[in-house]
Design a protein around this motif. Sequence first.
Motif, PDB file in Angstrom:
ATOM      1  N   UNK A 252      -2.017 -13.141  -4.980  1.00 48.32           N
ATOM      2  CA  UNK A 252      -1.666 -12.411  -3.765  1.00 48.32           C
ATOM      3  C   UNK A 252      -2.095 -10.957  -3.933  1.00 48.32           C
ATOM      4  N   UNK A 253      -3.383 -10.691  -3.653  1.00 53.17           N
ATOM      5  CA  UNK A 253      -3.931  -9.342  -3.797  1.00 53.17           C
ATOM      6  C   UNK A 253      -3.840  -8.601  -2.474  1.00 53.17           C
ATOM      7  N   UNK A 254      -2.623  -8.529  -1.969  1.00 52.31           N
ATOM      8  CA  UNK A 254      -2.376  -7.924  -0.669  1.00 52.31           C
ATOM      9  C   UNK A 254      -1.165  -7.008  -0.767  1.00 52.31           C
ATOM     10  N   UNK A 255      -1.099  -6.058   0.147  1.00 53.12           N
ATOM     11  CA  UNK A 255       0.037  -5.140   0.233  1.00 53.12           C
ATOM     12  C   UNK A 255       0.538  -5.110   1.676  1.00 53.12           C
ATOM     13  N   UNK A 256       1.641  -4.393   1.886  1.00 55.25           N
ATOM     14  CA  UNK A 256       2.246  -4.228   3.213  1.00 55.25           C
ATOM     15  C   UNK A 256       2.522  -5.587   3.862  1.00 55.25           C
ATOM     16  N   UNK A 269       5.058 -16.213  10.911  1.00 51.46           N
ATOM     17  CA  UNK A 269       3.752 -15.995  10.295  1.00 51.46           C
ATOM     18  C   UNK A 269       3.837 -14.829   9.301  1.00 51.46           C
ATOM     19  N   UNK A 270       2.760 -14.632   8.549  1.00 55.94           N
ATOM     20  CA  UNK A 270       2.652 -13.517   7.619  1.00 55.94           C
ATOM     21  C   UNK A 270       1.466 -12.637   7.994  1.00 55.94           C
ATOM     22  N   UNK A 277      -9.356  -3.507   3.062  1.00 57.49           N
ATOM     23  CA  UNK A 277      -8.812  -2.665   4.133  1.00 57.49           C
ATOM     24  C   UNK A 277      -8.624  -3.422   5.446  1.00 57.49           C
ATOM     25  N   UNK A 278      -8.799  -4.724   5.444  1.00 52.74           N
ATOM     26  CA  UNK A 278      -8.551  -5.528   6.635  1.00 52.74           C
ATOM     27  C   UNK A 278      -7.097  -5.971   6.684  1.00 52.74           C
ATOM     28  N   UNK A 279      -6.561  -6.140   7.888  1.00 57.23           N
ATOM     29  CA  UNK A 279      -5.231  -6.695   8.073  1.00 57.23           C
ATOM     30  C   UNK A 279      -5.387  -8.178   8.402  1.00 57.23           C
ATOM     31  N   UNK A 280      -4.799  -9.020   7.546  1.00 52.27           N
ATOM     32  CA  UNK A 280      -4.926 -10.469   7.671  1.00 52.27           C
ATOM     33  C   UNK A 280      -3.648 -11.079   8.236  1.00 52.27           C
ATOM     34  N   UNK A 293      -5.909 -17.932   6.430  1.00 52.05           N
ATOM     35  CA  UNK A 293      -5.829 -16.585   6.988  1.00 52.05           C
ATOM     36  C   UNK A 293      -7.018 -16.288   7.896  1.00 52.05           C
ATOM     37  N   UNK A 294      -6.807 -15.335   8.776  1.00 48.50           N
ATOM     38  CA  UNK A 294      -7.897 -14.773   9.563  1.00 48.50           C
ATOM     39  C   UNK A 294      -7.678 -13.272   9.672  1.00 48.50           C
ATOM     40  N   UNK A 295      -8.761 -12.538   9.902  1.00 49.33           N
ATOM     41  CA  UNK A 295      -8.663 -11.088  10.035  1.00 49.33           C
ATOM     42  C   UNK A 295      -8.107 -10.748  11.414  1.00 49.33           C
ATOM     43  N   UNK A 296      -6.959 -10.062  11.410  1.00 46.22           N
ATOM     44  CA  UNK A 296      -6.373  -9.623  12.676  1.00 46.22           C
ATOM     45  C   UNK A 296      -7.062  -8.366  13.179  1.00 46.22           C
ATOM     46  N   UNK A 297      -7.352  -7.470  12.241  1.00 46.74           N
ATOM     47  CA  UNK A 297      -8.084  -6.251  12.581  1.00 46.74           C
ATOM     48  C   UNK A 297      -8.669  -5.662  11.314  1.00 46.74           C
ATOM     49  N   UNK A 298      -9.736  -4.913  11.453  1.00 45.26           N
ATOM     50  CA  UNK A 298     -10.373  -4.268  10.309  1.00 45.26           C
ATOM     51  C   UNK A 298      -9.950  -2.805  10.238  1.00 45.26           C
ATOM     52  N   UNK A 299     -10.322  -2.167   9.126  1.00 39.74           N
ATOM     53  CA  UNK A 299     -10.054  -0.732   8.933  1.00 39.74           C
ATOM     54  C   UNK A 299      -8.589  -0.397   9.181  1.00 39.74           C
TER      55      UNK A 299
END
Length: 397
Positions: A252-256, A269-270, A277-280, A293-299
């Motif tokens: 799990x290499x994710x934060x926030x 959902x998570x 730097x993408x929000x998944x 997972x899918x990218x909800x938004x970038x940057x």
Amino acid sequence: MLVASLSFSVGQASAYNYPGPHFEIQNQATGQCLQASPDYKPQQLEVHDCGTSIDQDFSIWNTTNIIDAAEAAVYGGGVCLGADSTGDGVSVGCGTEGGYTLDWQYATAAGGWTPLVNPLDGHACDLTVLGDSTVACMQAQHGSNAQWRFIYGARHYSQTVAGDFTGHGRADIMARDNSNGNLLLWVNNMNGGFQAPRVVTGGWNFTETTVGKFHNNGRLDLIAKGTDGSLYMWDGNGDGTFGAPHKVTDGWNFTQTAAADFDGDGNVDLIAKGVDNNLYMWPGHGDGTFGASHIQTSDWNFTGTRAADFNNDGKADIMARDAAGNLNMWLHDGGSSFNSAAVLTNGWSFTQTAAADFDGDGKVDLIGRDDSNGNLLMWPGNGDGTFGASHVQTGGW
């Protein structure tokens, strides 16, 4: 003028003894705190949400070295902040590694913003946060991403989350006691306050602590990241206790990390920020598992990401702080995305935020720690994505 000392006398320190108060080191641009690696081998420095790791707890060793206070006892020595010849900001064994400069210069004013300057063999560099939350030491940096402040005093609690763990209709608070590693639960007393804390479990050396009804049984479960990098889940019993942990996924290499029902299908959902730097987003199945997972938004250049249905339309919204210190909200658009960000307030200097219905009126409220004094504040929700005036819930958080 920069000087290599703080506003307290450190005296003459013997090897790996660190005197004086502890502090966190907060970045002005991100609002996040510098975090060392628990490994004494050289590791890249990063910033993460303040109060989410014991490796954000620093003190002073040998006058000009900044030591990871949590790891000094572990290794019988310590992990210090340093820079290498290529300009990386690193955490490294104190006084044991060649090729690293451990000396830092900084202003003396407690709580004021200051650069952290490393001499680096005559080529002085400023500790600077990059866009991917890693930290470098770069020459002639003058922006807010190279400005830091020392937050003094004990942060008594971390990993703060909230929800109705006991099934009585109002949200309780859960947090880690930093003095002993216990995970504590404060049950809502149904009268505007909370009962005395009780221990849920000891040895809570986890991060990314998040709560949600992942099994659609009306009970809140816990999710958190272990020291092995895996994401674990504890199934809730509905009475403030939990079952044994089971692994959700490796690496799990994710934060926030945040949890809520974003698509209105009744399953939690998570969402989480990746190292790119993408929000998944991971869609929940309602049985404690998740889809791809899918990218909800970038940057996603925001911190302190939280999620809840703030406007009572049945779909979760997102809240986060931007680099300018504004607290932003993205209301769900009713489809598969979100409306443009709206600024709720500026000057957001709070951490340990959590969102839940604390007063039982069906509207999501907000709590957060004021890092200037340690008070835990509460903002009552209006049910339309806005909040009323804050009040102090408790001190010494």
